[in-house]
Design a protein around this motif. Structure first.
Motif, short mmCIF file in Angstrom:
data_model
loop_
_atom_site.label_atom_id
_atom_site.label_comp_id
_atom_site.label_asym_id
_atom_site.label_seq_id
_atom_site.Cartn_x
_atom_site.Cartn_y
_atom_site.Cartn_z
N ILE A 1 -4.18 23.24 22.37
CA ILE A 1 -2.84 23.77 22.66
C ILE A 1 -2.17 22.78 23.61
O ILE A 1 -2.58 22.64 24.77
N TRP A 2 -1.17 22.07 23.09
CA TRP A 2 -0.43 21.11 23.90
C TRP A 2 0.80 21.80 24.49
O TRP A 2 1.64 22.29 23.77
N MET A 3 0.86 21.82 25.82
CA MET A 3 2.04 22.42 26.48
C MET A 3 3.05 21.31 26.77
O MET A 3 2.70 20.29 27.37
N SER B 1 12.37 19.31 30.16
CA SER B 1 11.97 19.52 31.54
C SER B 1 10.83 18.56 31.91
O SER B 1 10.00 18.23 31.08
N GLU B 2 10.83 18.12 33.19
CA GLU B 2 9.76 17.25 33.66
C GLU B 2 8.47 18.02 33.87
O GLU B 2 7.39 17.44 33.96
N VAL B 3 8.58 19.34 34.00
CA VAL B 3 7.40 20.17 34.26
C VAL B 3 7.34 21.33 33.27
O VAL B 3 8.33 21.67 32.62
N ASN B 4 6.17 21.93 33.18
CA ASN B 4 6.02 23.19 32.44
C ASN B 4 6.13 24.33 33.44
O ASN B 4 5.49 24.30 34.49
N THR B 5 6.95 25.32 33.11
CA THR B 5 7.01 26.53 33.95
C THR B 5 6.79 27.74 33.06
O THR B 5 7.10 27.72 31.87
N LEU B 6 6.25 28.79 33.68
CA LEU B 6 6.01 30.03 32.93
C LEU B 6 7.30 30.84 32.84
O LEU B 6 8.01 30.99 33.83
N SER B 7 7.58 31.34 31.68
CA SER B 7 8.73 32.22 31.49
C SER B 7 8.32 33.31 30.50
O SER B 7 7.25 33.24 29.89
N VAL B 8 9.17 34.31 30.33
CA VAL B 8 8.89 35.38 29.36
C VAL B 8 8.71 34.78 27.97
O VAL B 8 7.78 35.14 27.23
N LYS B 9 9.59 33.83 27.63
CA LYS B 9 9.54 33.19 26.31
C LYS B 9 8.21 32.46 26.11
O LYS B 9 7.58 32.53 25.06
N SER C 1 -1.71 19.77 29.00
CA SER C 1 -0.28 19.49 29.09
C SER C 1 0.03 18.06 28.64
O SER C 1 -0.76 17.15 28.87
N LYS C 2 1.20 17.90 28.05
CA LYS C 2 1.67 16.56 27.69
C LYS C 2 2.47 15.93 28.84
O LYS C 2 2.82 14.76 28.76
N LYS C 3 2.76 16.70 29.87
CA LYS C 3 3.52 16.17 31.01
C LYS C 3 2.61 15.25 31.84
O LYS C 3 1.42 15.51 31.99
N ILE D 1 -6.92 20.12 33.17
CA ILE D 1 -5.83 20.15 34.16
C ILE D 1 -5.61 18.77 34.79
O ILE D 1 -6.53 18.18 35.37
N ASN D 2 -4.38 18.31 34.68
CA ASN D 2 -3.95 17.12 35.41
C ASN D 2 -2.59 17.42 36.03
O ASN D 2 -1.70 17.94 35.37
N GLY D 3 -2.45 17.09 37.30
CA GLY D 3 -1.17 17.34 37.98
C GLY D 3 -1.09 18.72 38.58
O GLY D 3 -2.10 19.38 38.83
N ALA D 4 0.13 19.19 38.79
CA ALA D 4 0.36 20.46 39.49
C ALA D 4 -0.11 21.65 38.66
O ALA D 4 0.28 21.82 37.50
#
Length: 700
Positions: A15-17, A22-30, A55-57, A104-107
């Motif tokens: 699963i690639w996020m 956006s420069e980051v991935n954030t959680l949202s309802v969508k 993540s791809k970020k 996990i890499n990054g924030a």
């Protein structure tokens, strides 16, 4: 556009996020809805045996929930249900029969860490950008995606409570040692290592627990820790922040009644906290700090390549440290090699502490140290784009240094003076290029304090202002631009506060009562303890200057007690004695001898409300004066600078937000009553009167 991409390599799904735009991935309802659909696919596809979540970020796994998304929901019941629904999805993930490996890499923060903790294995990189944490408490919230439950289970009660109640960053090696992550790998090998783990049955070494943790894992031990935690929270927050106690409730519920009950307590707490003014104000503060970063301009003519620092004292060392840590090479100049050596030792010690905490590698420390060129030679400054000066608060000395820089550097070189009170116009009075002179007021200790107060005059060019702003933001600071004037903004309003604290002592209050009342009001330290920390001699020096004259010209009688204390060498902590005594061992205690400067040792009880109204509202009123006079460009700037630079109670949103919440008419009435009782220093600012009459808010 999809936030996820599902690929398949033999029987391993990935699963690639990659959140679009956006420069980051954030959680949202969508995102959560999409994630739930992915779980359906993985669950239903018999060819998939395991999955990797990655993540791809470049520097982000998931940076947390989308705060603006959360703020847009007005109904707290809807927020409660959002937590409940999110937890259902994460429980599905946790209970999935096919293992999911979080790579996990990054924030990996907030909701991002909660997603990772619901996975079956956590593999993280040792990259310097990799960081974990549950910072929701800083927003007046609690982790709403199982964080209060899973963190304790994966680590232990002591580690978990510390992380939950501080919101601090946790770096990879600490996370591994605590059990938060299962293994570490270099960034380049992350995906291949994750695929390898996914292809084999997960093996974990039995978790080692210390004797202390084993003892705390009993019902009696847990109750003891939670009881002590509540006592500490009450002592530190003084009832002003509801989130820490709610977090403890959730942890306790989960430990006593199981995870399902803990998650339900979490959802209810998440909704309840979302409705509190404290949370709204803390989220507003966070968003204002994020918005502040947009002040940076990447125009090439406004970027600084060659940065120099004059003065290798404590402030100079701190400014150099934050500069090299954030990408600058620095020429550090001082008049003595001893001063340079001391500054380098200070920076080395700070970095070495980070190495010991595994927050930085030894190689990285050595690389950063090599970015400083120390010198006693003036000619080494010649190529500078921006020169920051941090020498003694002496107008003649600063003028001489400015003249020398102008004589040897480019005509475009910007000169920034680090001053807390000397008017910038006076420093630049003899300048050949006054348009290139700015003030950069850093706060001590520089590596820890988040604010940079940037001072400009009517002559300061837009280019110089923008160059200094760019440097401050790159150094990791929140930059608030203010107009030149005695004490600028922060020193001026702080002087009003400390001056009134002295008046309250003259009226018979106890030292500890003054400090306790203002801590109850929400300041991190009391005004008298703060004067001891800053140095009473420093306060006396400021009061003798243009700031003291300004208050006298406004009809505010200046008290000479601080001068007398300085003459008696009662400087505060650095002298071992001020309002408190500071023994080499043990805790500080009230210095009762100092009462002879305040009418004698006989003290009287004064109510918290009286102390808070006098000291707190004289501060707030002075803030309004600054806005009225154009020292501040906006009320929002005043809120931000007061909180980040002076510790004004963050849960209030700042002095102007405090007026809006209390009601300008109510603040006006209190100030008018204080003026009747104590004199003209409490005369309400005309702008406050106007806002009260028009029922007009300061912060829109």
């Amino acid at each position: 556009m999809a936030n996820y991409q599902l690929t398949k390599d033999h029987d391993i799904a990935t699963i690639w996020m990659d959140q679009p735009g956006s420069e980051v991935n954030t959680l949202s309802v969508k995102m959560l809805d999409e994630f739930s659909n992915l779980l359906d696919q993985i669950e239903q596809n018999n060819d998939i045996k395991a999955a990797v979540l990655i993540s791809k970020k470049d520097h982000c796994f998931i940076a947390g929930a989308d705060i603006k998304d959360l703020m847009a929901i007005e109904d707290s019941k809807a927020v409660e249900n959002l937590s409940r629904e999110g937890n259902k999805i994460l429980m599905r993930l946790q209970n999935l029969k096919k293992p999911v490996i979080a790579a996990i890499n990054g924030a990996c923060l907030g909701g991002g860490l909660e997603v990772a903790m619901a996975c079956h294995y956590r593999l993280a990189t040792t990259d310097k950008k990799t960081v974990f944490g549950l910072p929701e408490i800083k927003l007046g919230l609690l982790p709403g995606g199982g964080g209060t439950q899973r963190l304790i289970k994966l680590t232990n009660l002591r580690f978990g409570l510390d992380a939950l109640l501080t919101g601090k960053n946790i770096y990879p090696h600490s996370a591994k040692k605590a059990g938060l992550v299962d293994s570490l790998v270099h960034k380049e090998g992350l995906y291949q290592a994750a695929l390898k783990i996914a292809a084999n049955p997960i093996k974990r070494k039995p978790k080692k627990s210390s004797l202390v943790d084993k003892a705390l894992n009993t019902s009696m031990g847990r109750n003891y820790v939670l009881k002590k935690a509540r006592e500490t929270v009450q002592r530190k927050t003084r009832g002003n922040y509801p989130a820490p106690l709610r977090i403890l409730d959730c942890v306790e519920t989960g430990l006593e009644h199981g995870m399902t009950a803990g998650l339900e307590a979490e959802a209810m707490g998440f909704g309840a906290l979302h409705a509190t003014p404290a949370s709204k104000n803390l989220i507003g503060l966070f968003l204002a700090m994020q918005e502040n970063k947009k002040l940076k301009n990447n125009n090439k003519t406004e970027n600084v390549e060659a940065l120099s620092m004059i003065g290798a004292g404590f402030m100079g060392a701190g400014i150099t440290e934050v500069s090299i840590k954030n990408g600058y090479d620095v020429v550090l100049k001082d008049i003595s090699n001893e001063g340079l050596a001391s500054a380098m030792q200070t920076i080395w010690s700070d970095f070495t502490q980070m190495v010991k905490k595994k927050a930085m590698g030894a190689v990285e420390r050595d690389r950063l140290m090599s970015k400083v060129k120390t010198t006693t030679q003036d000619d080494d400054l010649n190529g500078s784009d921006l020169v920051i000066e941090a020498v003694f608060e002496d107008i003649d000395l600063k003028q001489r240094i400015l003249a020398d820089v102008e004589s040897r550097c480019k005509k475009s070189t910007v000169f920034a003076t680090n001053t807390s009170s000397l008017p910038l116009a006076n420093i630049a009075a003899k300048a050949a290029h006054p348009q290139n002179v700015v003030g950069m007021h850093y706060f001590s200790p520089v590596p820890k304090m988040p604010l940079l107060e940037l001072i400009v005059t009517d002559k300061t060019s837009k280019k110089a202002r923008q160059m200094a702003t760019n440097v401050g933001i790159k150094q990791g600071k929140t930059v608030v631009v203010v107009k030149d004037g005695p004490g600028f903004y922060t020193t001026r309003v702080l002087s009003a506060l400390t001056h009134e604290a002295i008046k309250v002592l003259h009226d018979g209050a106890k030292i500890e009562a003054v400090d306790a009342a203002m801590k109850d009001w929400g300041f991190p330290v009391g005004p008298l303890a703060l004067m001891d920390e800053v140095g009473i001699d420093v306060g006396a020096h400021i009061a003798r200057g243009a700031l003291g004259e300004m208050f006298v010209n406004r009809g505010i009688e200046q008290d000479d007690t601080v001068q007398k204390l300085a003459e008696a060498k009662l400087f505060g902590r650095k002298a071992g004695k001020g309002f408190y005594t500071y023994p080499k061992k043990g805790r500080k205690s009230v210095n009762t001898d100092i009462y002879r400067y305040f009418g004698g040792e006989e003290r009287k009880d004064m109510s918290n409300t009286d102390i808070q109204n006098r000291i707190g509202l004289i501060f707030v009123n002075e803030c309004v004066h600054c806005l009225e006079e154009g020292i501040l460009f906006s009320a929002k700037d005043g809120d931000l600078a007061a909180i980040l630079g002076l510790g004004f109670p963050p849960f209030t949103g700042g002095p102007f937000s405090h007026i809006d919440a209390t009601g300008a008419d109510q603040v006006l009435a209190t100030l008018q009553a204080l003026e009747q009782q104590h004199g003209s220093r409490f005369a309400p600012a005309p702008l406050l009167v106007k806002h009260a009459e028009n029922n007009q808010p300061f912060v829109k």
